[in-house]
Design a protein around this motif. Structure first.
Motif, short mmCIF file in Angstrom:
data_model
loop_
_atom_site.label_atom_id
_atom_site.label_comp_id
_atom_site.label_asym_id
_atom_site.label_seq_id
_atom_site.Cartn_x
_atom_site.Cartn_y
_atom_site.Cartn_z
N LEU A 29 -6.77 46.75 19.47
CA LEU A 29 -6.96 46.74 20.92
C LEU A 29 -5.89 45.89 21.58
O LEU A 29 -5.34 46.26 22.64
N MET A 30 -5.55 44.75 20.97
CA MET A 30 -4.50 43.91 21.52
C MET A 30 -3.14 44.62 21.49
O MET A 30 -2.35 44.52 22.42
N ALA A 31 -2.89 45.36 20.41
CA ALA A 31 -1.63 46.11 20.33
C ALA A 31 -1.58 47.19 21.42
O ALA A 31 -0.54 47.39 22.06
N VAL A 32 -2.71 47.87 21.63
CA VAL A 32 -2.78 48.89 22.69
C VAL A 32 -2.56 48.24 24.06
O VAL A 32 -1.85 48.78 24.92
N LEU A 33 -3.16 47.07 24.27
CA LEU A 33 -3.01 46.38 25.54
C LEU A 33 -1.55 45.99 25.79
O LEU A 33 -1.04 46.11 26.91
N LEU A 34 -0.86 45.53 24.75
CA LEU A 34 0.56 45.20 24.89
C LEU A 34 1.36 46.44 25.29
O LEU A 34 2.21 46.38 26.19
N GLY A 35 1.10 47.55 24.61
CA GLY A 35 1.81 48.78 24.95
C GLY A 35 1.50 49.23 26.36
O GLY A 35 2.40 49.67 27.11
N LEU A 36 0.22 49.14 26.75
CA LEU A 36 -0.18 49.56 28.10
C LEU A 36 0.46 48.67 29.17
O LEU A 36 0.89 49.15 30.22
N ALA A 37 0.54 47.37 28.89
CA ALA A 37 1.18 46.45 29.85
C ALA A 37 2.64 46.83 30.07
O ALA A 37 3.13 46.85 31.20
N LEU A 38 3.34 47.15 28.98
CA LEU A 38 4.74 47.54 29.13
C LEU A 38 4.86 48.92 29.80
O LEU A 38 5.84 49.19 30.51
N ALA A 39 3.87 49.78 29.58
CA ALA A 39 3.86 51.06 30.29
C ALA A 39 3.75 50.83 31.79
O ALA A 39 4.45 51.46 32.59
N VAL A 40 2.86 49.92 32.19
CA VAL A 40 2.71 49.58 33.61
C VAL A 40 4.03 49.03 34.17
O VAL A 40 4.44 49.37 35.28
N SER A 41 4.71 48.20 33.37
CA SER A 41 5.97 47.62 33.86
C SER A 41 7.03 48.67 34.08
O SER A 41 7.92 48.51 34.91
N GLY A 42 6.97 49.78 33.31
CA GLY A 42 8.00 50.79 33.41
C GLY A 42 7.73 51.89 34.43
O GLY A 42 8.65 52.65 34.76
N ILE A 43 6.50 51.99 34.92
CA ILE A 43 6.15 53.08 35.83
C ILE A 43 7.06 53.18 37.06
O ILE A 43 7.51 54.27 37.41
N PRO A 44 7.39 52.07 37.75
CA PRO A 44 8.18 52.23 38.98
C PRO A 44 9.61 52.69 38.75
O PRO A 44 10.24 53.19 39.69
N SER A 45 10.16 52.50 37.54
CA SER A 45 11.59 52.76 37.32
C SER A 45 12.01 54.18 37.72
O SER A 45 13.01 54.34 38.45
N PRO A 46 11.31 55.25 37.30
CA PRO A 46 11.74 56.58 37.73
C PRO A 46 11.53 56.85 39.21
O PRO A 46 12.08 57.81 39.75
N LEU A 47 10.72 56.00 39.86
CA LEU A 47 10.37 56.26 41.27
C LEU A 47 11.23 55.49 42.27
O LEU A 47 11.11 55.69 43.47
N TYR A 48 12.09 54.58 41.75
CA TYR A 48 12.87 53.75 42.66
C TYR A 48 13.72 54.59 43.63
O TYR A 48 13.84 54.24 44.82
N ALA A 49 14.31 55.66 43.12
CA ALA A 49 15.16 56.47 44.00
C ALA A 49 14.34 57.08 45.13
O ALA A 49 14.80 57.16 46.28
N ARG A 50 13.11 57.51 44.85
CA ARG A 50 12.26 58.09 45.89
C ARG A 50 11.81 57.02 46.89
O ARG A 50 11.73 57.27 48.09
N TYR A 51 11.48 55.82 46.36
CA TYR A 51 11.14 54.73 47.27
C TYR A 51 12.31 54.45 48.22
O TYR A 51 12.13 54.29 49.43
#
Length: 437
Positions: A29-51
């Motif tokens: 569960l901790m490993a999944v949480l670490l991966g999910l946290a980094l997924a959250v950190s990466g979400i805005p990157s593809p959207l910056y151009a649209r922002y």
């Protein structure tokens, strides 16, 4: 637990953790949480151009938003460790999970760049806390398996970021409301993980009674050469990560003519997946060998990326990113493992703080400088200059690695580090023993 004895009902305290199955479930569960946290950190990157297109802000503001996340994460990394020792991992993780959900709500309702900046600051603080507390919890659950935990952590980071970035691009291209839908989707997963956290027992049962205070970054004189070698390679890899997450999607679209979020996000996903596979497949080799090899490979691949990106060939760009990702994975994981193998136990907190301070500054400061430079120069020119600087840093790190090797061999007296043994890094320990002989 309620039991009956001689007709009387008695209550016994519930154990902190039940045996193997529960501990294994908590660990993953901790490993999944670490991966999910980094997924959250990466979400805005593809959207910056649209922002930027919708709200009309510059490349400089984009990199300021990116740097704000890195600085908030840095501050969190420096203060959360002593807090988790004092009050436990679970309260910190639940607080961080709540902050992640709050940040997602801010993203969903954002109407301007100020809200975007606020959301990134909240997420930076929360994800920094998750990195510290979840990593510590994994060591609580498997204290003798530190090397494997380190590899799993690195792979979780890379895969989480790849899934977050590429999944966001797919959702933004194929589903309605591209600036809302990705955050709602990951928010649903985050709610489920938070519920699982609530049901999970505390892993840290021995509380620290020391006063909670910041760990002052410091490096003992005896390991300064080792530290310089490790931090140069790791910091160079984080410079690459920062540039690829902030400016590279726009540059790739500009040079190839492919203005698709799926393509630009796919390039970053290839980088992180290549890093994850390399760390997993080669993680059992000598830490110093991995670090030197990674530094050299990064120096070569980042220089090769200059003509490749200017060629405008999508195929060549993807192939160069595979090579760069492999170098990134080797450089960071090898550098960090090597540093762990030489840190004196009494200086561990200060040295690790100094290491992450350098890494996060390496990710944030060049990204801001590149964004500022992009307001007056072409993106391709900015990328070329920064690529050359990163290549020089990587080459310097590799040379320092050879210097460390020669100094160790001539001295013939390096002892096996307690940090390496405590972390379960038997490969590094055996390598050190061989050097003595």
């Amino acid at each position: 637990m309620v039991i009956k004895h001689k007709g009387k009902t008695m209550t016994t305290p519930r154990p902190a953790l039940t045996p193997t199955t529960t501990r294994t479930g908590s660990y993953w569960l901790m490993a999944v949480l670490l991966g999910l946290a980094l997924a959250v950190s990466g979400i805005p990157s593809p959207l910056y151009a649209r922002y930027a297109a919708e709200w009309g802000f510059s490349s400089l503001m984009l990199t300021v938003v990116f740097a704000a996340y890195a600085i908030a994460a840095l501050i969190s990394l420096l203060i959360v460790g002593p807090i988790t020792d004092a009050i436990g991992r679970k309260p910190v993780l639940l607080t961080a999970a709540g902050l992640i959900l709050i940040g997602l709500v801010v993203f969903v309702t954002a109407q301007n760049v100020v809200a975007l900046l606020a959301a990134r600051i909240v997420h930076g603080a929360a994800i920094g806390a998750v990195v510290v507390a979840a990593g510590a919890a994994m060591l609580d659950l498997r204290p003798a398996d530190g090397a494997r935990t380190g590899r799993i952590t690195g792979v979780a980071f890379s895969i989480g970021m790849a899934v977050g970035i590429f999944g966001t691009a797919l959702a933004a291209e194929m589903l309605p409301a591209p600036l809302v839908t990705p955050f709602l989707m990951v928010g649903g997963v985050m709610v489920l993980v938070t519920i699982a956290l609530i049901l999970t027992a505390e892993t840290h049962t021995q509380r620290s009674r020391a006063r909670i205070r910041l760990s002052r970054p410091s490096v003992p004189g005896l390991i300064r050469t080792d530290f310089s070698f490790s931090v140069l390679g790791a910091a160079a890899s984080w410079v690459v990560l920062g540039l690829y997450l902030s400016l590279f999607p726009t540059l790739a679209a500009q040079e190839t003519g492919i203005h698709s979020l799926i393509f630009s996000a796919g390039v970053i996903a290839v980088l992180t997946i290549s890093s994850a596979l390399t760390q997993w497949l080669l993680g059992g080799l000598s830490a110093r060998l991995l670090a030197i090899s990674g530094d050299a490979l990064m120096a070569i691949s980042i220089l090769l990326s200059i003509p490749v990106i200017l060629s405008g060939s999508p195929t060549l760009i993807i192939l160069s990113v595979v090579l760069l990702g492999a170098g990134f994975g080797l450089a960071f994981s090898g550098s960090f493992r090597h540093l762990n193998s030489v840190i004196p136990a009494e200086a561990r907190g200060g040295v690790i703080s100094a290491f992450y301070l350098c890494c996060y500054l390496a990710m944030a400061v060049p990204a801001v400088l590149a964004g500022w430079a992009a307001t007056g120069f072409a993106l391709a020119t900015v990328f070329t200059v920064f690529a050359v600087v990163v290549a020089l840093l990587c080459a310097l790190a590799a040379l320092l690695g050879f210097r460390v090797h020669r100094a160790t061999t001539s001295a013939g007296s390096r002892a096996v580090s307690p940090a390496a043994i405590a972390a379960g890094d038997t490969i590094a320990a055996e390598h050190t023993v061989q050097e003595k002989v």
